[in-house]
Scaffold this active site. Structure first.
Site, mmCIF file in Angstrom:
data_model
loop_
_atom_site.group_PDB
_atom_site.id
_atom_site.type_symbol
_atom_site.label_atom_id
_atom_site.label_comp_id
_atom_site.label_asym_id
_atom_site.label_seq_id
_atom_site.Cartn_x
_atom_site.Cartn_y
_atom_site.Cartn_z
ATOM 1 N N SER A 42 1.529 -1.264 0.104
ATOM 2 C CA SER A 42 -0.164 -0.578 -0.204
ATOM 3 C C SER A 42 0.789 1.174 0.122
ATOM 4 O O SER A 42 0.140 2.041 -0.031
ATOM 5 C CB SER A 42 -0.479 0.088 0.936
ATOM 6 O OG SER A 42 -1.725 0.652 1.245
ATOM 7 N N PHE B 180 -0.912 10.042 -7.646
ATOM 8 C CA PHE B 180 -0.794 8.628 -7.080
ATOM 9 C C PHE B 180 -1.225 8.461 -8.585
ATOM 10 O O PHE B 180 -1.332 6.978 -8.886
ATOM 11 C CB PHE B 180 -1.162 8.783 -5.825
ATOM 12 C CG PHE B 180 -0.609 8.800 -5.249
ATOM 13 C CD1 PHE B 180 0.899 9.244 -4.636
ATOM 14 C CD2 PHE B 180 -1.633 9.873 -3.622
ATOM 15 C CE1 PHE B 180 1.430 9.626 -3.745
ATOM 16 C CE2 PHE B 180 -0.844 10.883 -3.168
ATOM 17 C CZ PHE B 180 0.766 10.538 -2.577
ATOM 18 N N TRP C 58 2.767 1.814 -3.408
ATOM 19 C CA TRP C 58 1.095 1.920 -4.397
ATOM 20 C C TRP C 58 1.572 3.726 -4.426
ATOM 21 O O TRP C 58 0.922 3.986 -5.474
ATOM 22 C CB TRP C 58 0.085 1.450 -3.815
ATOM 23 C CG TRP C 58 -1.439 1.838 -4.967
ATOM 24 C CD1 TRP C 58 -1.567 1.559 -6.456
ATOM 25 C CD2 TRP C 58 -2.172 2.851 -4.932
ATOM 26 N NE1 TRP C 58 -2.651 1.969 -6.291
ATOM 27 C CE2 TRP C 58 -3.511 3.076 -5.304
ATOM 28 C CE3 TRP C 58 -2.232 4.078 -3.653
ATOM 29 C CZ2 TRP C 58 -4.158 4.187 -5.655
ATOM 30 C CZ3 TRP C 58 -2.737 4.494 -3.418
ATOM 31 C CH2 TRP C 58 -4.224 5.394 -4.916
ATOM 32 N N HIS C 59 1.569 3.550 -2.820
ATOM 33 C CA HIS C 59 0.907 6.089 -2.974
ATOM 34 C C HIS C 59 2.333 6.395 -4.072
ATOM 35 O O HIS C 59 2.159 7.444 -4.648
ATOM 36 C CB HIS C 59 0.970 6.210 -1.551
ATOM 37 C CG HIS C 59 -0.462 6.171 -1.202
ATOM 38 N ND1 HIS C 59 -0.515 5.096 -0.709
ATOM 39 C CD2 HIS C 59 -1.147 6.915 -0.945
ATOM 40 C CE1 HIS C 59 -1.592 4.399 -0.029
ATOM 41 N NE2 HIS C 59 -2.550 5.878 -1.078
ATOM 42 N N GLY C 60 3.640 5.802 -4.625
ATOM 43 C CA GLY C 60 4.654 6.704 -4.893
ATOM 44 C C GLY C 60 5.875 5.631 -4.522
ATOM 45 O O GLY C 60 5.675 4.660 -3.483
#
Length: 463
Positions: free
Chosen positions: A313, A463, A316-318
């Site tokens: 997670s 994102f 996924w954000h960066g």
């Protein structure tokens, strides 16, 4: 303002057109909407749409290893595009650093690429489709235009909610008649979202941004206030976008999933993640956590599954280690909480019976979330180190506030007002009184007079 004009034109045309042509209008509008950012983005999105459309048909046609192969090809195409455009430079930097430390410097070929806006969102939505077809929970969509619209539906294209095909695809075939009550509800939710964005989130940015950009010049009190303000800034920014997306879709007759449910009223970290960015949390739960075995494994493996999900997670954000650390912190918090509950389950249950203790739990959960947001907001280890060094020094010689005290007080009042409103509406399930005309007019007037019209992009667009 441009979006509101675009929305008004598209929605008006949508209800004026015969139902059989409406999906084509929405697809054309969605293509135009996405091309407005960078035209070449549409080609990247089109590539994965073609791959997943064909994969869905073949997934339904074949069984056994052939079926697994088509799923793998679809996932590889989606993840491959995501890795190339979002993580290539991050991978290159880490390979360069690691190889240099081993005495054999190595660099990947230089690629000059722009990250397509909202790539992670529509990639995950596309992956939901092929996974659900593979599992037999969704029929393959034969209409290429309808499938393309599922991926590109403009209200939620660039920042979610991430929809499952079972919820959204069939709605493009339904006839949505004009319903004034539904339109009023959608417009009110859109206005509420815009209020949260331009009145609260962008006002909080006036303190948060300079405080984090000039850490050494701030007092400890300002840094602590900036951390709290950022928690509400990112919530109002992202939930504001979700409200606009859900409201805009509802006006036309489409129902999108709720993406936030007063997350800062959570009494624990697991509850926070059931209330925050719900479409992403459930995506990781259904497609990663359960695939790893969930909690149907040994305790050490269970904890490992939790950590894997939260690290993913974060990634996924960066493409940055600060996001990895942010995810790992939340994974660690979850594991510690589960361990305590396993050791003393009755103690936790008894404590929850007291209203005072429940509010203490909410406050403690908010503190943990706010602490983790610091790693999310800052972009390097040196900045994080400097932030906590300045915060813990209890230094009062720096700038006491990065903006006028009146703005700080107004921001606090707005946060308290929003918290009370959402607590009454969602936690206590008390509907807000007043007619649509009064509520909508109040929001519009408040946005006009209190809004910070700085043209700040939504945080989650990156994102």
């Amino acid at each position: 303002m441009q979006f509101l004009v675009f929305f008004g034109i598209v929605t008006s045309a949508y209800f004026l057109l015969a139902p059989k042509f409406r999906w084509f209008l929405l697809l054309a509008a969605s293509c135009y909407f996405y091309m407005a950012f960078v035209p070449m983005y549409l080609g990247i999105l089109g590539f994965t749409i073609v791959i997943d459309y064909l994969a869905g048909i073949y997934l339904e046609r074949f069984q056994g290893n052939a079926k697994k192969l088509f799923l793998a090809l679809s996932l590889l195409a989606n993840v491959g595009v995501l890795v190339i455009f979002k993580y290539y430079h991050f991978i290159d930097q880490n390979i360069s650093w690691l190889s240099a430390s081993l005495g054999n410097p190595l660099r990947l070929p230089v690629l000059d690429m722009i990250l397509p806006i909202g790539l992670s969102f529509h990639t995950f939505q596309a992956m939901s489709y092929t996974i659900e077809v593979y599992r037999g929970h969704q029929k393959a969509e034969r209409n290429f235009g309808i499938y393309s619209l599922y991926v590109m539906f403009y209200p939620q294209l660039v920042a979610g909610p991430i929809e499952r095909p079972q919820n959204l695809l069939h709605q493009f075939y339904e006839v949505h008649a004009w319903d004034w009550n539904r339109v009023k509800s959608g417009l009110l939710q859109m206005a509420s979202g815009i209020f949260k964005k331009v009145v609260i989130a962008d006002r909080l940015a006036l303190l948060v941004d300079p405080s984090y950009q000039q850490i050494t010049e701030q007092s400890s009190g300002t840094l602590a206030l900036a951390a709290v303000f950022y928690s509400f800034q990112i919530y109002c920014d992202f939930s504001g976008y979700s409200d606009v997306a859900i409201g805009a879709a509802r006006v036309m007759g489409f129902n999108l999933m709720n993406n936030f449910n007063v997350p800062y009223m959570a009494k624990s970290l697991p509850e926070f993640w059931r209330r925050w960015h719900i479409s992403l949390s459930t995506w990781f739960k259904d497609y990663v956590y359960f695939s790893l075995g969930g909690n149907r494994v040994s305790v050490p493996r269970w904890y490992m599954n939790i950590m894997i999900v939260f690290v993913f997670s974060g990634i996924w954000h960066g493409a940055s280690w600060n996001f990895v650390i942010w995810g790992a912190l939340h994974g660690l918090f979850q594991i510690i909480g589960l361990s305590i509950n396993r050791v003393a389950p009755s103690l936790a249950a008894e404590a929850q019976k007291s209203e005072l203790v429940r509010w203490a739990y909410r406050l403690f959960t908010f503190v943990l979330v706010t602490f983790a947001w610091v790693f999310f907001r800052l972009r390097s280890f040196s900045e994080v180190k400097q932030y906590f060094k300045s915060l813990l020094s209890l230094n009062q010689d720096g700038l006491p506030l990065a903006m006028h005290m009146n703005e700080v007080v107004l921001s606090i009042v707005l946060i308290i007002g929003l918290s009370i409103w959402e607590y009454r509406q969602k936690m206590l399930k008390i509907s807000q009184s007043g007619s649509f005309t009064w509520q909508f007019s109040f929001l519009v007037i408040a946005i006009y007079f209190l809004g910070v019209f700085s043209l700040k992009q939504f945080i989650y667009f990156q994102f």
